[in-house]
Write a protein that holds these residues in place. Structure first.
Motif, PDB file in Angstrom:
ATOM      1  N   PRO A  83      17.489  35.815  60.452  1.00 23.86           N
ATOM      2  CA  PRO A  83      18.724  35.011  60.458  1.00 23.86           C
ATOM      3  C   PRO A  83      18.716  33.974  61.575  1.00 23.86           C
ATOM      4  CG  PRO A  83      19.220  37.360  60.488  1.00 23.86           C
ATOM      5  CD  PRO A  83      17.749  37.238  60.635  1.00 23.86           C
ATOM      6  N   PHE A  84      18.201  34.381  62.735  1.00 22.09           N
ATOM      7  CA  PHE A  84      18.137  33.484  63.889  1.00 22.09           C
ATOM      8  C   PHE A  84      17.280  32.258  63.575  1.00 22.09           C
ATOM      9  CE2 PHE A  84      16.080  32.626  68.116  1.00 22.09           C
ATOM     10  CZ  PHE A  84      17.204  32.157  68.747  1.00 22.09           C
ATOM     11  N   ILE A  85      16.072  32.525  63.089  1.00 24.79           N
ATOM     12  CA  ILE A  85      15.163  31.421  62.747  1.00 24.79           C
ATOM     13  C   ILE A  85      15.784  30.565  61.640  1.00 24.79           C
ATOM     14  CG2 ILE A  85      12.917  30.868  61.733  1.00 24.79           C
ATOM     15  CD1 ILE A  85      12.804  31.760  64.614  1.00 24.79           C
ATOM     16  N   GLY A  86      16.419  31.244  60.695  1.00 27.04           N
ATOM     17  CA  GLY A  86      16.996  30.526  59.561  1.00 27.04           C
ATOM     18  C   GLY A  86      18.054  29.534  59.997  1.00 27.04           C
ATOM     19  N   ILE A  87      18.987  29.997  60.833  1.00 23.50           N
ATOM     20  CA  ILE A  87      20.084  29.087  61.223  1.00 23.50           C
ATOM     21  C   ILE A  87      19.555  27.965  62.101  1.00 23.50           C
ATOM     22  CG2 ILE A  87      20.836  30.372  63.281  1.00 23.50           C
ATOM     23  CD1 ILE A  87      23.077  28.601  60.739  1.00 23.50           C
ATOM     24  N   VAL A  88      18.535  28.273  62.936  1.00 29.41           N
ATOM     25  CA  VAL A  88      17.956  27.214  63.775  1.00 29.41           C
ATOM     26  C   VAL A  88      17.295  26.162  62.890  1.00 29.41           C
ATOM     27  CG1 VAL A  88      16.128  26.713  65.417  1.00 29.41           C
ATOM     28  CG2 VAL A  88      17.681  28.620  65.838  1.00 29.41           C
ATOM     29  N   ALA A  89      16.558  26.626  61.886  1.00 29.44           N
ATOM     30  CA  ALA A  89      15.880  25.682  60.991  1.00 29.44           C
ATOM     31  C   ALA A  89      16.903  24.780  60.297  1.00 29.44           C
ATOM     32  CB  ALA A  89      15.059  26.436  59.958  1.00 29.44           C
ATOM     33  N   LEU A  90      17.981  25.404  59.850  1.00 26.58           N
ATOM     34  CA  LEU A  90      19.031  24.648  59.157  1.00 26.58           C
ATOM     35  C   LEU A  90      19.640  23.595  60.088  1.00 26.58           C
ATOM     36  CD1 LEU A  90      19.811  25.292  56.271  1.00 26.58           C
ATOM     37  CD2 LEU A  90      21.840  26.482  57.120  1.00 26.58           C
ATOM     38  N   LEU A  91      19.965  24.039  61.309  1.00 28.14           N
ATOM     39  CA  LEU A  91      20.626  23.166  62.280  1.00 28.14           C
ATOM     40  C   LEU A  91      19.723  21.996  62.649  1.00 28.14           C
ATOM     41  CD1 LEU A  91      23.189  22.947  63.899  1.00 28.14           C
ATOM     42  CD2 LEU A  91      22.227  24.500  65.582  1.00 28.14           C
ATOM     43  N   VAL A  92      18.443  22.298  62.922  1.00 31.38           N
ATOM     44  CA  VAL A  92      17.517  21.233  63.336  1.00 31.38           C
ATOM     45  C   VAL A  92      17.305  20.253  62.178  1.00 31.38           C
ATOM     46  CG1 VAL A  92      15.161  20.742  64.043  1.00 31.38           C
ATOM     47  CG2 VAL A  92      16.414  22.617  65.096  1.00 31.38           C
ATOM     48  N   SER A  93      17.186  20.750  60.953  1.00 29.73           N
ATOM     49  CA  SER A  93      16.996  19.845  59.819  1.00 29.73           C
ATOM     50  C   SER A  93      18.210  18.936  59.662  1.00 29.73           C
ATOM     51  CB  SER A  93      16.805  20.634  58.517  1.00 29.73           C
ATOM     52  OG  SER A  93      15.969  21.722  58.733  1.00 29.73           O
ATOM     53  N   PHE A  94      19.379  19.535  59.749  1.00 23.57           N
ATOM     54  CA  PHE A  94      20.618  18.754  59.645  1.00 23.57           C
ATOM     55  C   PHE A  94      20.650  17.661  60.720  1.00 23.57           C
ATOM     56  CE2 PHE A  94      25.410  18.519  59.959  1.00 23.57           C
ATOM     57  CZ  PHE A  94      25.606  18.078  58.664  1.00 23.57           C
TER      58      PHE A  94
END
Lengths: 410, 713
Positions: A32-43
């Motif tokens: 979940p941690f990696i997932g939300i970071v990936a989402l945030l950075v892509s955004f």
């Protein structure tokens, strides 16, 4: 005769136990941690791309390079056991002082034409004050970790507070009040989460308010009249005063640069409406009404192009990231690791509040970047490094965490 | 209001949701740990054999300890505080964003549009000014201006290139770009009216000239140079005080050219077209990014004037040749002059010239300080002044026509009255006789002879009679002034261009007012009457007033002079035609008028010099009526006058000529007037004189030789 053990009285492990004892798919990675970071950075990258695509002064590939460098830093720090850093208070203090004061070294430091000596030249311009955020967090955490979660001795408290103020005093020589405030906020989180006595915390807060009042009072005494009849202050720069005045007098007919910036920022955000104008359609940004659009005012571009929905999406992502981090801190078996994570959380919360808040008139204007979104590779690398340290805390610091709990129960 | 309440509720729910999520997550993690602990404890509590327990129990106990040592547990309230802080931060941001973006989104969207869109007015070309026959006197042409951004001043390479292409010295280019008078942000004018060749070069090498741009503007062009310069006037950038005093419905943007003098000023509303509108997207620096919509500017109306350009050219040429044959004042006769030609039938101004003159093209794009300094200097004799309407001069003997009429009408004399001229006259018995211009005397003359010979003695006697009868109360003491005033020589003519001065008919009342600070001189004397009767003393007229008054002698009507004939719109249709306007018809008996007309005809026929002047210009003197005048001005050479109209039986044109310090009227001005009349007759016969280019005055002059050897009226 002792009774035989009654097997049927043994509670069957419930679902939670089953879940917590199941071997995870990737044991080294917090999904979940990696997932939300990936989402945030892509955004964030999408917004930066949209903001810089029409501006030759900025380069999107450079931002991508910053993300790549950040990922490398994150992976290295994730694998590194942060606990080896716990006793290095003195070293962190020295590293901090050297880093923050390095722009004063002749030939190396530069003010980049901005008035404050905050940059050094190493092939490219670097803001050591940004990188020092990492070491400030480590310093503050290592100081507080010594007290085992309870700091009731006033002399020890004063000592800890004194050490934590040193980076702030150093950055004020540049001067860079924005970054200095970030350091103070990190220190406050370290003191609170490190278990300092509530009474001391309140006294410190009172002292800070008194100090701010004193600065204004002394400034009023020290002011002098210039040839053209206006007053010139010695402690606070005129632009700092303007920012405060603009903040206090919103909607006033203030035509200073600061008033103009706030007005244009609010026009940009407000005109975004519910769903925004669409990517690349920011009129305020592309036509140059918003100064520093890709860096300090990036949120305005996001809010103008993607509207309230987009802005709220970003806030939700931040909230999720922070909740996950707090969970990691909460379940960390090591005080040092817990304080590190909470300091990072505190830093992010402050930067989010300040950066977005200044655009919408909730906070005075200061140049503090928005984590994972603002253009600038230094801060991007810093944030990824902090993510790596949090990952390290998750994987190494969980004394009662997943791995060791697993070992204990089996 | 409802929306705001909904917004508040939504925001509140959001904050609650965030807080709930925080607590839910916390509880869930606590719960799972609790269940693990419980299960471990339950193993512990099963009470296996004690021997087994001692060593075995340690481990789970240690495990329990590890769990309870989890530092976060002791700091639970602080985590809760951090959670609340986070919830407050995110809640506040969300609420504020909802307020800005959804509730006030509309008004901010409007402000963003205001930022983005700008309306730019594109200047409209001014109307063209034609003469009576459609010869364009003032036209338009495209002018190219090279502009540069302020920071180009720091780019040495670009400055050098600009200097080389435009032929302007490097330092001058730099100075012009550094000049901040047009505003710190705006582009600076490097050169205006640049040759098309140089513009093409710059346009083809854009990359070599960063920050440099070219602007096309429509400016005035004067095909005949200074022809009728003061009458036509010039245009210039609108001054801020002019912006305030504009007529209603006239739209002027800062930087527009508006009429400053003459016809350009008088009919500015008609000449100026309607601005085009461009709706553009502009960035924060004012650069146009995109044009959204555009309406084309519409050109102003064209003006057709009463001026006949061939006659006008003759007037301008004659004045220049007489006064400054080589472009230098003082080398010819006199220092300045004016000619007015009016159509006596409708008051149309056929020609109006004033010398020295200026070149109106020097005002295109703003006159330079150097030129302005030259024109302002004393040696230049004020070329900006339109002497035909703005110059006030003693009328001299041209006044005698009106004095004669006054005498006849007031019963001072009859056509049969005679006077004896001995060359000097001492009617006041002062011992200091006044002299006739002909010191040897004219002998016995009747009134006609007095006019033809311009005999001063005759008019001194008439003035004395006026004065004496005024004293006895037989007639009004200002009877002469009252009669002359019928010809409106003390009023403006009402011509349709500005800058008109007013003449003066001196009266005792005027003198008392004029000399009120010197009471000993304020008394009206008999000498004042005699001086006035020959157009001297305190008498002042403008060439235009005199032309209108002589027109009234010719036709009986005082016409309102006008330069404009008609206005035509873009399609060439006449939208306005100026109607002739009779201002007044002086009450005078036809018999008396005929006598004066006959006498004026006698001046043309019986003076050998004047008669020869007419004949040389192809005009039959028998059809002409005219009068010369020589005004004496203290400390200066005599001012030379000539007034004439013709043909005698069907008057069409009146001409007045004046040359300041030009000497005798018959010597200097009569040839001018005769030549102008010649060109008028040639025009009417279908052979207009050749047109040509009129040079503006150079500003050079030498000192005028003052020579008053005596009048030769």
């Amino acid at each position: 005769m002792a009774q035989l053990p009654q097997i049927d009285s043994l509670a069957t492990p419930d679902k939670a136990v089953a879940k917590s004892t199941r071997k995870p798919l990737f044991p080294a990675v917090n999904l979940p941690f990696i997932g939300i970071v990936a989402l945030l950075v892509s955004f964030g990258l999408v917004i930066v791309w949209s903001a810089v695509s029409n501006d030759p002064d900025y380069s999107f590939p450079r931002q991508l390079a910053g993300v790549a460098a950040g990922i490398v830093a994150m992976v290295i720090l994730w694998r590194f056991d942060y606990r080896r850093l716990s006793g290095m208070t003195r070293i962190f203090l020295i590293v901090n002082i050297v880093l923050i004061l390095s722009p004063h070294i002749p030939g190396l430091g530069t003010d980049a034409g901005m008035g404050a000596r905050s940059w050094i030249r190493l092939g490219m311009q670097i803001q050591p004050g940004e990188f020092a955020k990492i070491t400030v967090i480590l310093l503050d955490a290592s100081v507080m970790a010594r007290y085992g979660g309870k700091l009731n001795d006033p002399r020890e408290y004063a000592k800890a507070l004194g050490i934590m103020l040193i980076p702030f005093l150093c950055i004020m020589t540049q001067p860079d009040l924005g970054t200095g405030l970030v350091y103070l906020f990190i220190a406050a989180f370290a003191l609170i989460m490190g278990g300092a006595r509530l009474k001391y915390l309140l006294i410190t807060l009172g002292a800070f308010v008194a100090a701010i009042v004193a600065v204004f009072a002394i400034d009023e005494l020290l002011k002098y009249q210039t040839a053209d009849g206006t007053y010139e202050y010695r402690l606070l720069k005129q632009y700092q005063r303007n920012r405060l005045l603009v903040f206090l007098d919103q909607g006033g007919a203030d035509m200073s640069d600061e008033g103009y910036n706030l007005q244009q920022a609010m026009i940009a955000i407000g005109s975004g409406g519910l769903f925004g104008k669409g990517l690349l359609q920011s009129s305020q940004g592309t036509l140059g009404y918003l100064p520093e659009a890709p860096t300090d005012f990036i949120f305005c571009i996001l809010a103008e192009e993607l509207g309230f929905v987009g802005a709220l999406a970003l806030l939700v992502m931040y909230a999720v990231l922070i909740i996950i981090c707090v969970r990691i801190a909460r379940s960390c078996g090591d005080l040092f690791g817990m304080i590190i994570v909470m300091c990072v959380v505190g830093m992010w919360m402050f930067q989010i509040l300040e950066n977005i808040g200044m655009d919408i008139g909730l906070m005075p204007i200061t140049g503090i970047p928005l984590p994972f979104v603002s253009y600038g590779s230094s801060f991007m690398v810093v944030n990824f490094a902090l993510l790596g340290i949090i990952g390290s805390v998750w994987s190494h610091g969980a004394a009662s965490g997943k791995k060791e709990a697993y070992e204990v129960t089996h | 209001m409802v929306v705001a309440i909904v917004a508040a509720i939504v925001a509140l729910l959001l904050v609650v949701a965030v807080i709930l999520i925080v607590f839910a997550v916390r509880n869930r993690s606590k719960g799972s740990f609790a269940s693990v602990k419980k299960s471990v404890r339950s193993i512990d509590s099963v009470g296996v054999s004690s021997s087994l327990a001692e060593s075995e129990a340690k481990k789970p106990a240690a495990g329990t300890k590890v769990s309870s040592v989890n530092p976060a547990d002791a700091l639970k309230p602080r985590f809760a505080a951090a959670g609340v802080l986070g919830a407050v931060i995110f809640g506040a941001l969300s609420v504020r964003l909802w307020n800005l973006q959804v509730l006030s989104g509309g008004s901010y969207a409007r402000e963003a549009a205001e930022n983005m869109y700008t309306n730019v007015a594109t200047p409209a070309p001014r109307g063209i000014i034609y003469d009576a026959d459609g010869v364009a006197l003032v036209k338009n042409r495209s002018s190219y201006t090279v502009l540069a951004d302020p920071d180009v001043a720091d780019d040495r390479d670009v400055l050098l290139r600009l200097s080389a292409v435009l032929g302007v010295p490097y330092n001058v280019v730099r100075q012009r770009i550094q000049d901040t008078t047009s505003g710190a942000q705006s582009q600076r004018v490097v050169a205006s009216d640049v040759r098309l060749r140089d513009i093409a070069f710059i346009s083809e090498h854009v990359e070599a000239f960063p920050g440099v741009s070219v602007q096309t503007r429509t400016v005035r062009e004067y095909p005949y140079g200074a022809l009728a310069a003061q009458t036509l006037g010039y245009t210039g950038s609108v001054a801020s005080e002019q912006l305030e005093s504009l007529s209603e419905g006239r739209q002027v943007e800062l930087g527009d050219d508006v009429g400053q003098t003459g016809i350009e000023l008088a009919y500015d509303d008609l000449l100026a077209g309607d601005h085009g509108q461009r709706r553009v997207i502009a960035d924060a620096h004012g650069n146009v990014v995109e044009v959204v919509s555009e309406t084309q500017p519409s050109r102003g109306s064209d003006l057709y004037l009463c001026i006949k350009s061939s006659v006008q050219y003759t007037c301008d040429r004659l004045l220049a040749e007489t006064i400054a044959p080589n472009g230098v004042i003082g080398e010819g006769r006199g220092c300045a002059g004016a000619i007015v030609v009016m159509d006596v039938r409708d008051g149309g101004i056929v020609a109006m010239a004033s010398y020295p003159t200026f070149d109106p093209s020097l005002f295109v794009g703003g006159i330079t300080q150097d030129v302005w300094d030259v024109y302002s200097s004393e040696e230049a004799y004020n070329p900006m002044l339109n002497r035909a309407i703005g110059g006030q001069y003693p009328a001299a003997s041209t006044y005698k026509a009106f004095t004669s009429l006054a005498a006849l009408e007031c019963g001072i004399c009859t056509p049969q009255s005679t006077w004896d001229c001995t060359g000097s006259w001492d009617g006041w018995n002062t011992g200091q006789p006044q002299r006739c211009w002909d010191h040897s005397g004219h002998g016995t003359l009747d009134l006609r002879g007095g006019i033809v010979n311009s005999c001063d003695t005759v008019f001194y006697s008439i003035a004395k009679d006026f004065y004496d009868k005024g004293q006895t109360g037989e007639i009004s003491s200002t009877a002469m002034q009252e009669f002359i005033a019928k010809y409106r020589l003390d009023q403006t003519t009402g011509i349709d261009i500005s800058g008109e001065s007013v003449g003066r008919i001196p009266t005792p009342q005027w003198k008392a007012e004029y000399f009120k600070n010197r009471p000993e001189e304020a008394q009206w004397l008999g000498g004042d009457s005699t001086n006035m009767s020959i157009g001297q003393g305190y008498v002042l007229v403008t060439p235009l007033e005199l032309a209108v008054a002589y027109g009234a002698i010719a036709t009986g009507n005082i016409m309102k002079p006008h330069v404009l004939k008609e206005v035509r719109n873009d399609d060439g249709d006449v939208s306005v035609t100026v109607q002739p306007e009779v201002v007044a018809t002086p009450e005078v008996s036809q018999v008396d008028l005929e006598l004066v007309r006959d006498a004026l005809n006698g001046v043309a026929m019986e003076n050998a010099g004047i008669s020869r002047n007419f004949t040389q210009n192809g005009v039959d003197p028998a059809t002409m009526c005219c009068k010369t005048g020589t005004a004496e001005v203290a400390g200066k050479s005599d001012y030379s006058w000539f007034a004439c109209y013709g043909p005698k039986d069907d008057p069409r044109y009146v001409v007045t000529c004046l040359v300041e310090q030009g000497g005798g009227g018959s010597a200097t001005s009569a040839p001018l007037g005769a030549a102008v009349m010649g060109s008028l007759m040639a025009y009417d016969a279908g052979n207009p004189a050749q047109m040509g280019y009129v040079e503006g005055f150079s500003g050079q002059s030498v000192e005028i030789q003052v020579s008053n050897s005596g009048r030769t009226d």
